[in-house]
Design an enzyme around this catalytic site. Structure first.
Site, PDB file in Angstrom:
ATOM      1  N   GLY A   1       0.842  -1.189   0.000  1.00  0.00           N
ATOM      2  CA  GLY A   1       0.000   0.000   0.000  1.00  0.00           C
ATOM      3  C   GLY A   1       0.876   1.236   0.000  1.00  0.00           C
ATOM      4  O   GLY A   1       2.042   1.182   0.414  1.00  0.00           O
TER       5      GLY A   1
ATOM      6  N   GLN B   1       2.857   9.972   1.816  1.00  0.00           N
ATOM      7  CA  GLN B   1       4.175   9.328   1.773  1.00  0.00           C
ATOM      8  C   GLN B   1       4.997   9.750   0.565  1.00  0.00           C
ATOM      9  O   GLN B   1       6.196   9.487   0.499  1.00  0.00           O
ATOM     10  CB  GLN B   1       4.029   7.808   1.783  1.00  0.00           C
ATOM     11  CG  GLN B   1       3.426   7.269   3.065  1.00  0.00           C
ATOM     12  CD  GLN B   1       3.324   5.765   3.031  1.00  0.00           C
ATOM     13  OE1 GLN B   1       2.381   5.232   2.466  1.00  0.00           O
ATOM     14  NE2 GLN B   1       4.313   5.079   3.587  1.00  0.00           N
TER      15      GLN B   1
ATOM     16  N   CYS C   1       5.833  -0.090   7.614  1.00  0.00           N
ATOM     17  CA  CYS C   1       5.445   1.075   6.827  1.00  0.00           C
ATOM     18  C   CYS C   1       6.651   1.530   6.021  1.00  0.00           C
ATOM     19  O   CYS C   1       7.760   1.609   6.557  1.00  0.00           O
ATOM     20  CB  CYS C   1       4.981   2.183   7.766  1.00  0.00           C
ATOM     21  SG  CYS C   1       4.480   3.673   6.896  1.00  0.00           S
ATOM     22  N   LEU C   2       6.438   1.837   4.737  1.00  0.00           N
ATOM     23  CA  LEU C   2       7.559   2.260   3.890  1.00  0.00           C
ATOM     24  C   LEU C   2       8.209   3.544   4.407  1.00  0.00           C
ATOM     25  O   LEU C   2       9.381   3.785   4.149  1.00  0.00           O
ATOM     26  CB  LEU C   2       7.079   2.466   2.450  1.00  0.00           C
ATOM     27  CG  LEU C   2       6.615   1.196   1.716  1.00  0.00           C
ATOM     28  CD1 LEU C   2       6.013   1.555   0.361  1.00  0.00           C
ATOM     29  CD2 LEU C   2       7.752   0.196   1.550  1.00  0.00           C
TER      30      LEU C   2
ATOM     31  N   HIS D   1      -4.547   0.704   7.439  1.00  0.00           N
ATOM     32  CA  HIS D   1      -3.213   1.314   7.587  1.00  0.00           C
ATOM     33  C   HIS D   1      -3.078   2.543   6.662  1.00  0.00           C
ATOM     34  O   HIS D   1      -2.628   3.613   7.093  1.00  0.00           O
ATOM     35  CB  HIS D   1      -2.138   0.266   7.271  1.00  0.00           C
ATOM     36  CG  HIS D   1      -0.730   0.784   7.332  1.00  0.00           C
ATOM     37  ND1 HIS D   1       0.181   0.367   8.275  1.00  0.00           N
ATOM     38  CD2 HIS D   1      -0.076   1.689   6.551  1.00  0.00           C
ATOM     39  CE1 HIS D   1       1.329   1.016   8.077  1.00  0.00           C
ATOM     40  NE2 HIS D   1       1.202   1.806   7.038  1.00  0.00           N
ATOM     41  N   GLU D   2      -3.493   2.386   5.406  1.00  0.00           N
ATOM     42  CA  GLU D   2      -3.365   3.498   4.452  1.00  0.00           C
ATOM     43  C   GLU D   2      -4.348   4.617   4.780  1.00  0.00           C
ATOM     44  O   GLU D   2      -4.036   5.797   4.615  1.00  0.00           O
ATOM     45  CB  GLU D   2      -3.562   3.009   3.009  1.00  0.00           C
ATOM     46  CG  GLU D   2      -2.576   1.939   2.544  1.00  0.00           C
ATOM     47  CD  GLU D   2      -1.121   2.295   2.804  1.00  0.00           C
ATOM     48  OE1 GLU D   2      -0.764   3.478   2.719  1.00  0.00           O
ATOM     49  OE2 GLU D   2      -0.341   1.385   3.116  1.00  0.00           O
TER      50      GLU D   2
ATOM     51  N   HIS E   1      -2.975   6.947   7.151  1.00  0.00           N
ATOM     52  CA  HIS E   1      -2.046   7.912   6.550  1.00  0.00           C
ATOM     53  C   HIS E   1      -2.761   9.187   6.080  1.00  0.00           C
ATOM     54  O   HIS E   1      -2.249  10.291   6.277  1.00  0.00           O
ATOM     55  CB  HIS E   1      -1.317   7.304   5.346  1.00  0.00           C
ATOM     56  CG  HIS E   1      -0.093   6.518   5.699  1.00  0.00           C
ATOM     57  ND1 HIS E   1       0.978   7.071   6.352  1.00  0.00           N
ATOM     58  CD2 HIS E   1       0.245   5.217   5.475  1.00  0.00           C
ATOM     59  CE1 HIS E   1       1.923   6.146   6.515  1.00  0.00           C
ATOM     60  NE2 HIS E   1       1.495   5.008   5.997  1.00  0.00           N
TER      61      HIS E   1
HETATM   62 NI    NI Z   1       2.475   3.139   6.007  1.00  0.00          NI
END
Ligand code: NI
Length: 185
Positions: free
Chosen positions: A45, A50, A98-99, A140-141, A144
């Protein structure tokens, strides 16, 4: 084009995203770039904050999370101006990463099932229910675009133990294989 992923500590990750309209500049290219960036970094995702855009947009691809023999084969989808309708079912733990916070993974408890409203890639209105791992990625997204991160769900003690590592990440002092933008570097 692969976009740099914003690292922990950048204020953009704490902004609540604003809604976008159909004429958002170069949206099709932005979506292509986001998918390319997500794939390159082996993510499931990616949310617009991000990649340094505080807008209500995220993409997911949970297809890689499911084995071929499972009934559920995951979802690859664009979520624009999403609004969570409800989250139901038992809380269950899953080790999230998480990236924007490389090399840190922790158990997060979330509801099993969600119902969410959103616009798809063609700005068509959708309202769907998701569960299991796909719901997990969406939750999760969705966090964000609300300016939240998975570490916000951890107990205060656990979070304070991560403080030093998070500080290192924001300075770029981390081993990562994809392109990132570090706020304190
Ligand atoms: Ni993340």
């Amino acid at each position: 084009m692969v976009l740099p992923i914003v690292a922990y500590g950048d204020p953009v990750l704490r902004k609540v995203g604003v809604e976008i309209s159909k004429d958002y500049p170069d949206l099709a290219k932005l979506l292509d770039d986001m998918f390319e960036t997500m794939e390159k970094s082996k993510g499931v995702g990616l949310a617009a904050p991000q990649i340094n855009k505080a807008i209500r947009l995220f993409i997911i691809d949970s297809t890689r999370m499911y084995d071929e023999d499972e009934k559920n084969d995951g979802v690859r989808e664009v979520f624009i101006n999403a609004k969570m309708i409800k989250e139901t079912g038992d809380d269950w733990p899953y080790e999230e990463g998480c990236l924007s916070i490389p090399n840190i993974r922790e158990d997060v408890y979330r509801n099993e099932t969600i119902r969410i409203q959103y616009l798809d890639r063609d700005f068509k209105k959708q309202e769907k229910e998701f569960n299991g791992l796909t719901a997990r990625v969406i939750q999760h997204e969705y966090d964000h675009i609300e300016g939240k991160l998975f570490i916000d769900h951890l107990k205060p003690l656990k979070r304070s133990l991560l403080k030093g590592r998070l500080e290192k990440i924001s300075k770029g002092n981390v081993d990562v294989s994809y392109k990132m933008k570090f706020p304190k570097k």
